[in-house]
Structures are given as C-alpha cells and as structure tokens.
Write an enzyme that holds these catalytic residues in place. Structure first.
Site, mmCIF file in Angstrom:
data_model
loop_
_atom_site.group_PDB
_atom_site.id
_atom_site.type_symbol
_atom_site.label_atom_id
_atom_site.label_comp_id
_atom_site.label_asym_id
_atom_site.label_seq_id
_atom_site.Cartn_x
_atom_site.Cartn_y
_atom_site.Cartn_z
ATOM 1 C CB VAL A 1 41.070 37.623 48.646
ATOM 2 C CG1 VAL A 1 40.153 36.962 49.675
ATOM 3 C CG2 VAL A 1 40.722 39.186 48.712
ATOM 4 C CB SER A 2 44.585 33.926 51.532
ATOM 5 O OG SER A 2 45.618 34.900 51.696
ATOM 6 C CB ALA A 3 43.047 29.287 49.663
#
Length: 472
Positions: free
Chosen positions: A122-124
C-alpha cells in the site's frame, strides 16, 4: 439459489430417515417431498457486511496524516482531502501498527517474495493522493486500477461517489482475494476486484467509451497498448514509468493514438509482474565487484573492461558546484534519454572500483565513465555544504568518454536545471521515425517516447507546453 429450511419437527423426522445414527439438519429442495408444511427461505450471500466502529486513536492519526499530506500540497482538491479523512487506511493494512498505517510517507508491504523483495504494498499516502489528483476525476466516472490492495481503490471509489465504479485488477490470486475481503469488510461496495494480467487491462469491464481514468500502481518498464486502447479519449493514464531505471509517475492524456505527458512526479513502486515483467540485462565485472546493467536499449560490449577497471582511473570535473541539499532528479532522466551507451553501475559499499553504490554511466569504445560527486566544503549545517560533480572513467578512451559525460552535465545545468521536466509524447511502437515529432527518442517494446529537452529541440518545434515537475 435458495435453500429451504423446514420446522424442527419435520427436520427431526427427516433426520431419522436420512441419518438415523447422527443428529442432522437437512436442507430439502422444494418439491422433492410432497405434503411438507410451509417453509421459510433465506437468500444466500457471499458478501461480508462492513464492521462498524474504530479506535479513537485511528481517527486522530488519520486526521494528522491528512493534515500533513494536505499541507505539503499533494491533495489540493476538497474531494481528495475529504476521502483522506474518511477512508480507514488501517483496515486495509491489518498486519501493521496504527502509527505505521497512518504515516504520511511510508509504504506498507503486504506481500513479500523475500526479505529483500516486496511483491505488493500500500503506497505512501502522499503519493496516492497525488496520483488520484492527476486523474482529475468527477463523481460517476469508472476507473481502472492496475495493481490491487484495497485502500487506493477505496480512495478512488469515495472520490467517484455513489454512482462511480472502480475496477481493480491484479495477477496475484492472494492479492485479489485479500482486496475482496478487505473491501467487503470496510469498503463502499463499489469496487470490482478482478484476477488477471494488468498489462491486458480489464477487457471484460471496459465501458462503452473506455475508462474515464486508469492508474497503474506498480513500476512499469513499458506502456502496455491495452492501457491506451481502453482509455477514453481525453482521459488520463497515471503510470510510474521506468526510464533508464529511474521511475517517475507520469500523467498521460489520450489524444487519439498518442499519449501526451502533462505531469511528472518523482516516486518508486514495486516492480511489475506477469507478461510485462523483465530482468534488465547485466554483466558482472572485476570478479563480481562491479555490475553493469542496461534498463533500456541494447547491452553494450564489455570486452576489455575487466582489465580497464584495474588500470589507473581518469577523473574529470564537470565544473558544477552546488550548495546544500541539491535536486538533480531531472539530470538522471536527461542523461538516460540523451547519452548514447547509457547504463547503470552498481557496486558494494566501500568498492575500490566505483565510489557510488548505484551510478549513472556510459559505455563506449571499450571504456566506461560514471557520474559521482565529492564534498568540496563541509559544514555543520547541510545548507552550507558544497558539492562538486565529477566523472570517473576507465579504459583506453577514458578521457573522451569522461568529457562526453561531463558536457552532458554542463548542458543540463545550463539548459534544463531550472526548467524542469520536458514536454513528452508516447507513440505506438510501430510509428515510423519520420512521423514522430522532433526530440530524443526512447524506445520501449510497445511504445516510442519522444522527449523535447530544452537546448536539444530546435526552437519553434516544441509541440507541448513545458510540464511541471514535482519531487517527493
């Protein structure tokens, strides 16, 4: 399908008939046994209802995360700001702590191939907000996400509101099942998770006029034709594309068969998988102490470089001296797309051959040159430090190759440094050279990228306005 459940007396009787040695509840299809009393029927559903409630700490941390992302300018629109405050990010990363889930600048790895390699994450939050902003969505649209996880799809679904729809595709069955489960537990009900190779898009789910936006959430080494073909005219494709091994999130607008770049963001993602996955050709030199790799283009001839690396090193100053913390992200892409023979070097820390663990380099005439730097003035405050860019080179043509790279740096400093990223267009791979606009061409398996760098494209021939570049 409906199951018919009968009253207890009838069930008990049926239990004696069909399972005399054990207690049983028996489901009977309507019409199988005549004369049975009235029945009650219940619809079956595989959906898991949302679980209400959340810790007060999660609410506080989510507000703080949203405040930071908004204050840094990554979420300028009220709608994206609102969804950052609404969607419970921690519900989509249950394997981590609340503080990590709601950190504004951390990606949370959810699937690993090894301790060193992540397969899904889950990206920043700042990057997710920026990519959603670049899509320019309005309620009611239909969007394709390539690379699932759940949280980003829910952000999209909340931006698109009740009449909107998100199709998310992933090649990993575990990731798809995980997304389905998490979205059922904590989602909006407007997400369709599909198992498939994202390079092919989602052919069974394309709206009549194409998707209103497509976002790719993994590093892409190429622009898949299906992404352009399934995108509506005038809609946006946001893709983290590798150029010479350097990743930038590009916002591409479809105009016929050509994609026009209107925004760049410095970023990094997990690598692509499936048919699009590729390993960069590489050659190990000096008993494995130096590795040369070609992220784009044809591998060069490394004959004689083993011996060259053991010869005296040639050093050439570029003349570029910078103060403090210096942003040279456009220099990486500039060198990768304009220098013939461009490659990358990697070496272990403390190497006696290459001072940088990862360096931009060029290979030509049996010689190798790479970009490095050295401090010319140290100081307690980073803003007061001075750094000079140097070229180190090996081989019989070391002086010539070093000067070639040094001149590239000087031109970049003079023409590009203050102007940001260049206008760029993406064309189908079969486009003949005489049908491309002027500029430097970077060929991919499925696409031809034309970059119009200042100082390299004749005046008056630029087809696009300068694109704004942002850095994390």
């Amino acid at each position: 399908m409906r199951w018919e459940f009968h009253d207890l007396n009838t069930l008990a009787t049926l239990g004696k008939i069909f399972a005399p040695s054990a207690q049983a509840l028996t489901a009977v299809w309507p019409g199988v046994l005549p004369g049975l009393p009235p029945v009650c029927s219940y619809a079956c559903s595989a959906a898991v209802p949302p679980v209400p409630g959340e810790p007060a700490e999660a609410v506080r941390l989510r507000e703080r995360m949203a405040d930071i992302v908004i204050s840094k300018g990554w979420a300028p629109s009220p709608r994206v700001q609102a969804v950052l405050r609404e969607v419970p990010r921690h519900r989509f990363v249950p394997e981590t702590r609340l503080g990590t889930a709601y950190h504004d600048d951390l990606a949370v790895v959810t699937v690993r191939e090894s301790p060193q390699r992540a397969l899904s994450s889950v990206s920043a939050a700042w990057l997710q907000a920026d990519m959603i902003e670049q899509l320019r969505l309005v309620p009611g649209m239909t969007v394709l996400e390539v690379g699932s996880g759940g949280y980003n799809a829910e952000l999209l679904a909340h931006v698109l509101a009740e009449r909107g729809r998100v199709v998310t595709v992933d090649i990993d069955p575990y990731v798809v099942h995980r997304t389905q489960r998490l979205c059922a537990e904590a989602g909006s009900g407007r997400i369709t998770a599909v198992l498939g190779d994202g390079r092919l898009g989602a052919p069974s789910h394309v709206p009549a006029n194409g998707f209103d936006g497509i976002v790719i959430t993994h590093n892409a080494s190429d622009i898949a034709p299906a992404w352009r073909e399934q995108l509506a005219e005038g809609a946006r494709l946001v893709v983290p594309l590798e150029m010479g091994g350097y990743t930038r999130s590009l916002t591409l607008v479809r105009r016929g068969d050509v994609l026009h770049c209107e925004h760049w963001t410095y970023c990094g993602f997990v690598r692509d998988r499936g048919a699009a996955a590729r390993m960069a050709p590489a050659v190990r030199l000096a008993d494995g102490k130096v590795t040369v790799r070609w992220e784009d283009g044809t591998p060069g001839d490394t004959a004689g470089l083993d011996e060259a690396l053991r010869s005296p090193r040639h050093e050439r100053s570029t003349g570029l001296v910078v103060r403090g913390i210096f942003n040279f992200e456009t220099l990486q892409v500039y060198a990768a797309t304009t220098l013939p023979g461009f490659c990358r070097l990697s070496a272990p820390k403390g190497s006696t051959f290459v001072e940088q663990q990862d360096a931009a380099a060029i290979l030509a005439d049996g010689s190798l040159a790479y970009l490095t730097y050295r401090k010319v003035r140290d100081a307690p405050k980073p803003a007061d430090r001075m750094t000079e860019f140097f070229i180190h080179a090996y081989g019989p043509a070391a002086e010539v190759v070093a000067e070639r790279f040094a001149e590239c740096v000087r031109v970049w400093d003079r023409e590009v440094r203050e102007s940001g990223y260049p206008p760029m267009t993406v064309h189908p791979a079969a486009t003949p050279a005489d049908q491309l606009p002027p500029g430097d061409v970077l060929d991919k398996p499925s696409a031809r990228l034309v970059l119009q760098w200042p100082g390299r494209t004749p005046a008056g021939t630029l087809s696009l306005s300068a694109a704004e570049g942002q850095r994390a």
